[in-house]
Design an enzyme around this catalytic site. Structure first.
Site, short mmCIF file in Angstrom:
data_model
loop_
_atom_site.label_atom_id
_atom_site.label_comp_id
_atom_site.label_asym_id
_atom_site.label_seq_id
_atom_site.Cartn_x
_atom_site.Cartn_y
_atom_site.Cartn_z
N GLU A 9 -28.68 -16.19 -15.17
CA GLU A 9 -28.55 -17.18 -16.24
C GLU A 9 -27.93 -16.62 -17.51
O GLU A 9 -27.36 -17.34 -18.31
CB GLU A 9 -29.91 -17.80 -16.56
CG GLU A 9 -30.92 -16.77 -17.04
CD GLU A 9 -32.35 -17.32 -17.15
OE1 GLU A 9 -32.65 -17.92 -18.19
OE2 GLU A 9 -33.12 -17.14 -16.22
N ASP A 106 -31.81 -19.86 -13.89
CA ASP A 106 -33.14 -20.24 -14.35
C ASP A 106 -33.81 -21.10 -13.28
O ASP A 106 -33.21 -22.04 -12.76
CB ASP A 106 -33.01 -21.01 -15.66
CG ASP A 106 -34.32 -21.14 -16.38
OD1 ASP A 106 -35.21 -20.31 -16.15
OD2 ASP A 106 -34.46 -22.09 -17.17
N TYR A 338 -42.99 -17.63 -16.04
CA TYR A 338 -41.98 -18.62 -16.41
C TYR A 338 -42.55 -19.70 -17.33
O TYR A 338 -43.58 -20.30 -17.02
CB TYR A 338 -41.42 -19.26 -15.14
CG TYR A 338 -40.26 -20.18 -15.38
CD1 TYR A 338 -38.99 -19.67 -15.64
CD2 TYR A 338 -40.42 -21.56 -15.33
CE1 TYR A 338 -37.91 -20.53 -15.86
CE2 TYR A 338 -39.35 -22.42 -15.53
CZ TYR A 338 -38.10 -21.89 -15.81
OH TYR A 338 -37.05 -22.73 -16.03
#
Length: 673
Positions: A9, A106, A338
């Site tokens: 990402e 992501d 996350y």
């Protein structure tokens, strides 16, 4: 042997992958390369949807004749300022020696969309196998597991479809509704605002949030305070005193009387005085009932992003956007998992490995004794069967928890980031502790036929609460009692019995008044968005409507930020209280007069739930797109044909302006600071 291409990402994640793979890497500027791997990256979006004029030059000029604009095939283009990185990625995709391409974007809907757009526009060597790396943290073990267990990219096609539809939805509504409303109503807005220009910007989620804030402000503005009068008595026995409040009962002279305000007050002071004076001659009361019971309070569920944003707004007075930035930093420094998650529980797989996390947290000095206590209690073995583990309540990611790693990066964090980390750690550790236990005593004392009630609640066993004593808060930061009791009073309440005679010391009337609804702050608005426009405090109720929110955990903070930026809402940075601006209220009224569905939280939430259905494979892309196109077409045509010069509408605009008269247009109508 061919090479494996990993696209991450951002550059920092690419460097972390390179470090974990532990192969000598050569830096080529836009990518890193070793004997077996090539690692490159996006820098946010590399590709975006094209503006309407890319389809036809006629769409460049805003006109009612060219809307609704609903393409049959959508066009995309590379973003100019990142074109160099895109071209580098494209070249790597077409290298003959690349055998496997790993999408390591992501791990969420937006991350999937970013990478799929790159694959779409760049194309790739068809001989290469496409795989998806899906990770919950950036620890070495998790990255290696993600590579090792990478699934075929096609398994994420439904998620990709949902991501494309979300973008198309925002694109269609934004372009068609913003153009239609601006063309039809801008003159009215310019006249009210005394502006040369007035673009009316609307969107599927942001307009709904604007509506929530405006509706709440109008409830407050229209609220009429109602005074009420309560009667309290002070009772005593020997040297012990307690205060009790009168409440109506079936035996009362005022049972079902229209003079009452609820069950514990009067609408008029003279009625309260009438009751008080009737009780003055009575010198003693009698204990009619004593109720003693234990109450237990379980540790709260773990943090998802919305809960963390709400907590940080309360504790640190920081915005959801700042909380997300910090949570992302903690994630990238391997300290936490996350952040963009809606789940508040763990997966069964993670629960089985949780002892590794606890062992890592043992290295934190302040937490060492807590972790030691958890280890000795045997709570870890009970976790998989607890309410904190539920695979059915997890879609993409489990709750935000510490990883037990990355602690060498702790000292590089800002003071606020360290506090946010502590909040996450303590919430996680608390789930291994027993419930807090309270002793609750309710005492009913009668004077004649009138009842006075006293309630006391005190903490008997701290349980998990002792873990939540934050280092950054002075003194006892646990709210552990209602009506704190002295030891003497505790002893009295433990022994007092029904039928005991109690002396009456005094009677008094206390005046109160009803309170208006509270304004949203930056934390409560996030919770309300998560819960389809409802500010639901109860955890169980929140769990029942999970998946029906407005926006997603990844987008809510950005939506708020945009509303502040375009001057529709005002944020008091000191208090984090949110209020509408004059401009915001005028836009609200325009939407309410034309496409009021955009202001309905339940409808907006249903769109989001539909996208979840696409991601889960229960709704097809075609079904969703047909519904979307139909809605955009109908509402756009309605605005085109609507009369906008109606007297009631214009009168409402003037009424709103008069409310803000004499105030800065970018500030709230009422003082909240």
């Amino acid at each position: 042997m061919g090479k494996k291409l990993i696209i991450t990402e951002k550059p920092s994640v690419a460097r972390e992958f390179a470090r974990v793979l532990n192969e000598p890497m050569k830096n080529h500027g836009e990518y890193l390369e070793s004997e077996n791997y090539i690692i490159t990256w996006c820098v946010g979006h590399l590709v975006t949807m094209s503006y309407p004029d890319a389809y036809d030059e006629k769409y460049k000029r805003w006109s009612l004749d060219t809307i609704p604009f609903i393409p049959t095939e959508y066009k995309y283009q590379v973003i100019d300022n990142v074109a160099k990185q895109f071209q580098a990625v494209k070249r790597l995709f077409h290298r003959e020696d690349v055998e496997v391409i790993y999408n390591a974007g992501d791990s969420g809907r937006e991350g999937e969309y970013i990478q799929r757009l790159v694959l779409q526009e760049a194309g790739y060597n068809k001989k290469a196998v496409l795989k998806r790396i899906w990770i919950d943290s950036q620890t070495e073990e998790e990255i290696l597991r993600g590579i090792r267990e990478a699934k075929d990219a096609s398994e994420y096609d439904n998620l990709s479809d949902a991501a494309y539809l979300r973008a198309k939805e925002d694109y269609l509504m934004g372009i068609n509704f913003s153009r239609a409303l601006t063309l039809r109503y801008s003159q009215n807005v310019k006249n009210i605002m005394n502006r040369d220009k007035a673009v009316i910007s609307v969107g599927r989620v942001m307009t709904c949030v604007l509506g929530m804030v405006v509706n709440r402000e109008r409830e407050i503005r229209d609220f009429i305070k109602t005074p009420f009068y309560r009667i309290t008595a002070v009772f005593s026995k020997e040297d012990i005193t307690y205060e009790a409040e009168w409440k109506v009962t079936a035996d009362s002279a005022f049972f079902e009387s229209p003079k009452l305000y609820k069950e514990n007050g009067f609408l008029k002071e003279e009625d309260a005085k009438e009751l008080l004076e009737s009780l003055v001659p009575i010198t003693e009361g009698v204990v009619k009932s004593v109720e003693r019971k234990k109450e237990t309070k379980n540790p709260p569920l773990l943090y998802n992003l919305a809960e963390l944003q709400n907590e940080c707004s309360k504790l640190f007075k920081i915005s959801p956007d700042e909380t997300l930035r910090i949570a992302q930093e903690l994630y990238e420094k391997k300290l936490t998992t996350y952040p963009r998650t809606d789940a508040r529980v763990l997966s069964s797989a993670v629960a089985k490995e949780i002892s590794k996390t606890l062992n890592g947290l043992h290295k934190i000095g302040a937490m060492a004794s807590v972790v030691e206590e958890i280890s000795k209690s045997g709570a870890v073995s009970k976790l998989p069967k607890s309410r904190y583990v539920n695979d059915k309540q997890i879609t993409d990611h489990y709750a935000i928890i510490p990883t037990g790693q990355g602690l060498n990066a702790y000292d590089t964090l800002s003071s606020t980031a360290q506090k946010v980390y502590e909040v996450i750690v303590r919430r996680f550790l608390s789930i291994f502790f027993p419930p807090a236990v309270y002793q609750k005593v309710t005492l009913e004392t009668v004077l004649g036929k009138e009842s006075f009630f006293a309630g006391y609640k005190t903490l008997k066993e701290e349980g998990y609460l002792k873990v939540l004593r934050y280092s950054f808060r002075k003194g006892d930061n646990i709210e552990d009692s209602e009506g704190k009791m002295t030891p003497v009073l505790q002893e009295f309440l433990a022994q007092v019995k029904k039928g005991e005679v109690i002396g009456k010391d005094s009677l008094s009337i206390k005046e109160g008044e009803t309170s208006p609804p509270k304004r949203y702050n930056s934390g409560s608005i996030i919770l309300a968005m998560e819960n389809a426009g409802q500010l639901i405090e109860d955890e169980e109720l929140r769990a029942q409507i999970k998946g029906s929110g407005i926006g997603t955990s990844a987008t809510r903070a950005e939506i708020l930020k945009k509303l502040f930026h375009i001057d529709y809402l005002h944020l008091n940075k000191k208090t984090q209280i949110i209020t509408p601006t004059l401009y915001g209220e005028i836009v609200y009224e325009v939407v309410n007069n034309s496409i009021k569905q955009l202001l309905d939280p339940s409808l907006t939430a249903s769109w989001e739930k539909g996208l979840t259905g696409v991601a889960q494979g229960t709704i097809t892309t075609e079904e969703y797109l047909e519904k979307l196109n139909g809605f955009v077409m109908r509402r756009t045509n309605y605005v085109k044909q609507a009369r906008v010069e109606g007297a009631p509408f214009l009168q409402q605009l003037q009424k709103i302006k008069s409310v803000y008269s004499g105030k800065n247009n970018s500030k709230s109508v009422t003082k909240t600071d």
